[in-house]
Scaffold this active site. Structure first.
Site, PDB file in Angstrom:
ATOM      1  N   LYS A  97       0.576  -1.165   0.079  1.00 20.37           N
ATOM      2  CA  LYS A  97      -0.020   0.134  -0.194  1.00 20.37           C
ATOM      3  C   LYS A  97       0.687   1.159  -0.011  1.00 20.37           C
ATOM      4  CE  LYS A  97      -4.126  -1.865  -0.227  1.00 20.37           C
ATOM      5  NZ  LYS A  97      -3.950  -3.470  -0.308  1.00 20.37           N
TER       6      LYS A  97
HETATM    7  C1  LIG Z   1      -9.861  -2.079  -1.362  1.00 20.93           C
HETATM    8  C2  LIG Z   1      -9.481  -2.788  -0.367  1.00 20.93           C
HETATM    9  N1  LIG Z   1     -10.076  -2.560   0.918  1.00 20.93           N
HETATM   10  C3  LIG Z   1      -9.413  -3.446   2.147  1.00 20.93           C
HETATM   11  C4  LIG Z   1      -8.491  -4.127   2.036  1.00 20.93           C
HETATM   12  C5  LIG Z   1      -7.826  -4.858   2.879  1.00 20.93           C
HETATM   13  O1  LIG Z   1      -6.776  -4.501   3.436  1.00 20.93           O
HETATM   14  P1  LIG Z   1      -5.916  -5.246   4.562  1.00 20.93           P
HETATM   15  O2  LIG Z   1      -5.001  -6.281   3.623  1.00 20.93           O
HETATM   16  O3  LIG Z   1      -5.078  -4.382   5.242  1.00 20.93           O
HETATM   17  O4  LIG Z   1      -6.712  -5.920   5.343  1.00 20.93           O
HETATM   18  C6  LIG Z   1      -7.459  -4.215   0.557  1.00 20.93           C
HETATM   19  C7  LIG Z   1      -6.474  -4.916   0.361  1.00 20.93           C
HETATM   20  O5  LIG Z   1      -5.912  -5.024  -0.371  1.00 20.93           O
HETATM   21  C8  LIG Z   1      -8.345  -3.610  -0.461  1.00 20.93           C
HETATM   22  O6  LIG Z   1      -7.739  -3.283  -1.612  1.00 20.93           O
END
Ligand SMILES: Cc1ncc(COP(=O)(O)O)c(C=O)c1O
Length: 399
Positions: free
Chosen positions: A200
């Protein structure tokens, strides 16, 4: 096959994503290791404080993933079994699975082809069809905020939701730092969730943040973050009058962010705007170099470029191109260029498709986007010669 002079020029593997840890990451992690307290403590508190200040909200709660933040956020908004929650189909499963965690049901929304975002029109149509919807998870796809604010051309997402009594949870996993009008993404909806997963815009390895101005959401999410315990462990051990006493007031989760991760996050946070600026310059160069390529549609940007977090640069291979998307991915990989498909939409995932009887024909924007979409490398350490090599290679394969 294709004549690739470009390959001769650059023989370096270019991954799809590459983390930059060239700031204070090591120094801050060392401080944590030397402190003797590795889990949630002063670094996490400092990260929360600075993050809230940066996005302009009263509160920020650090957690161990964006998925955790989304779960806590929806729970704190009062989503319960049997409720309906609107979720765009063009997203990662995390945006929708948290609805299922609570026994509620996602109602999937189509997205606009050029941006991958829901629009006020798409939202209005869904609200008419499902007037009893409890909440919306709005995804700021790729780092570009959806149209949250009203404009001359009509009401924005916030106004529509407000009018219909729908709570708004922003999935800003891609959108730090990003702006909507004169506000930072983070304080527009009832609560906002950020991801610090390894690929990210800033990372803690694994991690997330929930931001809000709402004291009730803060109080509920804080308790639910740590087992439903009424006092956090750190405050028990550091209180002027140490006390073992605590109570479990609800069945909570284990979602707190450890200080080792927060230390990395603090160092990344210091460079967030610099890194965003580099990604913007990469995007600008992609637009310059790829604009003439008939075979590709480039992303549509409806905001000033400095408001965009530029997490993803998603191009779409047109059906008329001489190679299709899947073959292009293989050809790029053979030439040492990593790419990703973001996303195979959720209406195509067997769990959601079968459970909710979803038909691809109900999602024309997402279908058109997904069939050709391909995310190109965009990260601060992508060197100029690597960027030119990617563009040269795309010209040679598609031109
Ligand atoms: C749009 C979106 N929401 C939520 C997430 C979830 O993130 P995390 O891996 O920090 O839980 C991601 C992860 O790629 C994502 O792309």
């Amino acid at each position: 096959m294709f004549e690739l002079q470009a390959t001769e020029r650059l023989r370096r593997r270019i991954p799809y994503a590459r983390v930059s840890c060239d700031g204070n990451e090591l120094a801050y992690v060392r401080e944590v290791l030397e402190s003797g307290w590795l889990t949630t403590a002063s670094k996490t508190l400092a990260f929360e404080r600075k993050f809230a200040e940066a996005v302009g909200t009263r509160f920020a709660i650090a957690v161990n993933s964006c998925t955790a933040a989304l779960h806590l956020g929806l729970e704190a908004l009062g989503v319960q079994a049997g409720d309906r929650v609107l979720v765009p189909t063009m997203t990662f499963t995390a945006s929708a699975v948290v609805v299922r965690y609570l026994g509620a049901d996602p109602v999937f929304l189509d997205v606009e082809y050029g941006t991958g975002l829901i629009t006020p029109e798409i939202l209005l149509a869904a609200v008419e069809r499902y007037p009893d919807v409890k909440a919306l998870v709005v995804v700021h796809f790729g780092g570009q905020p959806a149209q949250m604010l009203s404009s001359g051309s009509g009401p924005g997402v916030l106004e529509i939701c407000h009018r219909h009594g729908i709570r708004v949870l922003e999935d800003a996993a891609h959108a730090f730092p990003a702006r909507s009008g004169d506000r930072m993404v983070g304080g527009l909806g009832d609560a906002t969730c950020f991801s610090f997963y390894a690929n990210k815009t800033i990372t803690t390895g694994e991690g997330g943040m929930l931001t809000t101005d709402n004291e009730a959401i803060l109080a509920r999410a804080r308790v639910m973050r740590l087992h439903g315990i009424d006092r956090d462990v750190w405050s028990r051990f550091t209180a002027a009058k140490p006390s073992w006493e605590y109570d479990v007031v609800v069945p909570g989760y284990k979602y707190n962010m450890p200080d080792v991760n927060a230390a990395i996050g603090l160092a990344q946070f210091e460079r967030a705007e610099t890194m965003r600026g580099r990604r913007q310059r990469i995007a600008t160069r992609y637009f310059e170099r790829l604009a003439g390529l008939e075979a590709l549609d480039l992303p549509v940007v409806r905001i000033p470029p400095e408001d965009h977090a530029w997490h993803l640069f998603v191009v779409v291979v047109r059906p008329t191109a001489r190679v299709d998307r899947d073959r292009l991915i293989e050809l790029l990989a053979e030439r040492d260029i990593g790419t990703s498909v973001t996303y195979k939409p959720l209406h195509r995932m067997s769990y959601y498709r079968d459970r909710y009887g979803l038909e691809a024909s109900d999602f024309p924007g997402a279908e058109r986007l997904w069939r050709g979409c391909l995310a190109l490398p965009i990260y601060p350490s992508l060197a100029d010669d690597e960027l030119e090599y990617i563009c040269d290679t795309l010209h040679e394969l598609l031109g």
